[in-house]
Motif scaffolding. Structure first.
Motif, PDB file in Angstrom:
ATOM      1  N   PRO A 164     -29.566  67.315  44.111  1.00  0.00           N
ATOM      2  CA  PRO A 164     -29.744  65.887  43.766  1.00  0.00           C
ATOM      3  C   PRO A 164     -30.731  65.678  42.609  1.00  0.00           C
ATOM      4  N   ALA A 219     -34.867  60.304  38.111  1.00  0.00           N
ATOM      5  CA  ALA A 219     -35.296  58.917  38.293  1.00  0.00           C
ATOM      6  C   ALA A 219     -36.802  58.841  38.535  1.00  0.00           C
ATOM      7  N   GLU A 220     -37.324  59.792  39.293  1.00  0.00           N
ATOM      8  CA  GLU A 220     -38.766  59.798  39.576  1.00  0.00           C
ATOM      9  C   GLU A 220     -39.551  60.029  38.286  1.00  0.00           C
ATOM     10  N   HIS A 237     -34.831  71.659  48.399  1.00  0.00           N
ATOM     11  CA  HIS A 237     -33.384  71.409  48.466  1.00  0.00           C
ATOM     12  C   HIS A 237     -32.540  72.673  48.547  1.00  0.00           C
ATOM     13  N   HIS A 242     -30.494  63.786  40.190  1.00  0.00           N
ATOM     14  CA  HIS A 242     -30.657  62.390  39.787  1.00  0.00           C
ATOM     15  C   HIS A 242     -31.915  61.785  40.427  1.00  0.00           C
ATOM     16  N   GLU A 243     -32.261  62.251  41.622  1.00  0.00           N
ATOM     17  CA  GLU A 243     -33.475  61.742  42.276  1.00  0.00           C
ATOM     18  C   GLU A 243     -34.721  62.172  41.495  1.00  0.00           C
TER      19      GLU A 243
END
Lengths: 92, 265
Positions: A63, A69-70, A91, A65-66
């Motif tokens: 992930p 974004a952070e 992960h 994208h997480e």
């Protein structure tokens, strides 16, 4: 059963993959404080390539994208290798 | 460099395209110096001439990678030159580069200030981009305008790159090209999305999925970029949720730009 790689192993993986991607030998020069943009000089398109390379290396979709974004919410939009190691540790 | 009225380091790029009326209020500059100018000694001389002491100190504190330091310097030179070319065309007195400073706002968007009037609002709207060997920048006379520019090398990308960088719809649009043409349009698409993100003042904080290319005209190079909700909010009242970005190829690079004129224009 596939064992989860240690932080040291992940750091070694990142070092090797970055060397392969950029053509620069980083062995011993990288540590968890090293920043991808300010210290390594990567560009945003390089970051996308690296995320794809890491997913291929570990054989799974991650992930990212997480994480992106952070980082995007920060004033200094940069990421340390230690932060990427922590993300992968969580992960994998 | 010490005769700012007579010498420019970069080349002016053409800003024209369908959907844009003739542009006299913005200019773009391409800076591709010889490789030697990117290495210490010559690079350091350029830094001394082009940046004032506080700007130089801030740059050195923000980056440790030598090539990135060079490219950030070149980007600032290009941005200042784009603005200085605008003022020169308007008949204003010459401005020395070191009398200008590029400062990032809280979102990382570069702003250009004149050191002759500290504390004032920005002297022009600017956008900066660089990749290996090249820096580009765009400036608009109206500080309230939104400008976005990007440049990227045309290169083969690894398997899986398309899926990571582009939405399914964008991948369909890219499906019309193959081989070297595909590499070129991948670079153009990437630049278009980056330019659109920069024009909002926010960049692409959520990654390349923050906006989506919905149309492309191969003949003109115009790419329509639909902004995601976060980016569209940043431009509320200044434009629709889609931007028209003009893309082009120059040698082994693709570049793209867009302009959203200020409310007063």
């Amino acid at each position: 059963v596939t064992s989860v790689p240690s932080r040291t192993e992940i750091l070694d993986d990142i070092t090797a993959l970055l060397s392969e991607q950029t053509g620069v030998t980083f062995s011993g020069a990288l540590n968890e404080e090293t920043r991808f943009f300010a210290d390594l000089g990567l560009a945003s398109i390089d970051a996308v390539v690296l995320t794809e390379t890491l997913q291929k290396h570990y054989g799974r979709t991650l992930p990212f994208h997480e994480l992106i974004a952070e980082v995007g919410r920060r004033t200094e939009r940069d990421l340390s290798i230690g932060e990427l190691v922590a993300f992968l540790t969580a992960h994998l | 460099m010490r005769q700012p009225r007579d010498f420019w380091l970069g080349e002016e790029l053409p800003l024209a395209g369908p959907g844009f009326r003739p542009i006299s209020t913005a200019k773009a500059v391409w800076l591709e110096p010889p490789a030697d100018m990117g290495r210490p000694v010559w690079r350091d001389v350029l830094e001394q001439i082009e940046l004032g002491p506080p700007e130089r100190a801030a740059l050195l504190a923000s980056v440790s990678n030598e090539p990135r330091r060079t490219h950030k310097l070149w980007g600032r030179i290009a941005a200042k030159e784009a603005a200085r070319r605008l003022w020169h065309t308007a008949g204003s007195p010459p401005t020395y580069p070191a009398d200008l400073a590029v400062v990032a706002d809280q979102h990382g968007r570069p702003e250009l200030f004149s050191l002759a009037s500290p504390g004032d609002s920005p002297a022009a709207a600017i956008s900066i981009a660089h990749c290996d060997g090249v820096a580009v920048a765009m400036a608009a006379l109206d500080p309230g305008a939104r400008v976005g520019i990007d440049v990227e090398a045309i290169a083969d990308r690894p398997d899986g790159f398309l899926a990571s960088a582009f939405t399914p719809g964008e991948q369909v649009l890219l499906g019309r090209w193959s081989g070297s043409s595909l590499s070129e349009w991948i670079a153009r698409f990437w630049c278009a999305k980056e330019a659109a993100g920069k024009a909002t003042g926010l960049g692409l904080p959520g990654g390349p999925g923050g906006c989506e290319i919905t149309e492309v005209d191969e003949a003109s190079g115009v790419i329509k970029v639909k902004l995601g909700p976060a980016l569209a909010t940043a431009l509320a009242g200044q434009c629709e949720v889609s931007l028209h970005v003009v893309s082009a190829r120059r040698n082994d690079y693709a570049w793209a730009w867009t302009l959203v004129e200020g409310a007063d224009s």
